[in-house]
Design an enzyme around this catalytic site. Structure first.
Site, short mmCIF file in Angstrom:
data_model
loop_
_atom_site.label_atom_id
_atom_site.label_comp_id
_atom_site.label_asym_id
_atom_site.label_seq_id
_atom_site.Cartn_x
_atom_site.Cartn_y
_atom_site.Cartn_z
N HIS A 178 0.89 -1.06 -0.04
CA HIS A 178 0.07 0.23 -0.01
C HIS A 178 0.82 1.37 0.00
O HIS A 178 0.77 2.22 -0.76
CB HIS A 178 -0.88 0.06 1.19
N GLU A 179 1.65 1.34 0.84
CA GLU A 179 2.80 2.43 0.86
C GLU A 179 3.49 2.73 -0.43
O GLU A 179 3.88 3.62 -0.78
CB GLU A 179 3.64 2.44 1.99
#
Length: 222
Positions: free
Chosen positions: A93-94
């Site tokens: 996600h990051e």
């Protein structure tokens, strides 16, 4: 308004509690590929042709974030070192934000432009709103200033929604297309990111409701 505020606080607590329990659950789902969060992140960046972003470890829990200023993917110690579905989901996600940055994703660029304004507004808005309510009859413009500042923070929370959902979609698509996870691990990662996104939804709804309340106070008592 007090009832609505209490309801939003309750929902926020429930979502946060559920998020924490989900991450604890999927932290027990160990990856068959044996990769750590750091390794997942580095591979996703490389697969997108991004070589100028560094993956580093930061202290704390759920402190994971991407910093576009110094181009770093900051992973909490648990995510950085662990080899489970929760760590894979957060790391990917990051990196989704890093991909957004590299591809000049419009919503991310818009949010980044608001950061300086929101940083200033968040430091002063609470005190200006309180003073504005206390001085509503003698100096109504003060409350209006507070409303404008709070509107900026509300806009930021709204713009954050497509940024976060898009980063999760990019992460899940990459994890699936590259066959990084088993079917069970992929489902766990998707569920974890779903609950993480809901915290932003609740925050945005709460901010909108609060903004409408101050607008109502200003229009009714000026």
């Amino acid at each position: 308004m007090l009832l609505l505020g209490g309801l939003i606080m309750l929902v926020s607590w429930l979502v946060s509690y559920r998020l924490k329990s989900k991450f604890e659950q999927y932290s027990e789902l160990h990856l068959q590929n044996g990769m750590s969060g750091k390794e997942i992140a580095e591979k996703m960046l490389a697969d997108h042709g991004i070589y100028d972003v560094q993956v580093i470890s930061v202290e704390g829990q759920l402190t994971d974030h991407y910093n576009p200023t110094d181009k770093t993917v900051n992973l909490s110690e648990a995510v950085y070192n662990q080899r489970n579905a929760a760590a894979a989901a957060v790391a990917a996600h990051e990196c989704g934000h890093a991909v957004q940055h590299a591809q000049a994703y419009s919503w991310l660029e818009m949010r980044s432009k608001l950061v300086p304004v929101v940083s200033v507004a968040s430091n002063w808005v609470q005190w200006i709103l309180i003073a504005g309510i206390l001085m509503i009859r003698t100096f109504p413009s003060l409350l209006l200033v507070g409303i404008v500042l709070f509107a900026a923070t509300t806009l930021f929370s709204i713009i954050t929604l497509p940024v976060e959902y898009d980063a999760s979609n990019r992460a899940l698509a990459w994890l699936e297309n590259k066959h990084m996870l088993t079917q069970q691990e992929q489902a766990g990662a998707q569920d974890a990111l779903k609950w993480a996104a809901r915290t932003y939804v609740v925050a945005a709804i709460g901010s909108i409701a609060t903004l409408l309340y101050y607008i109502m106070v200003y229009t009714n008592r000026r």
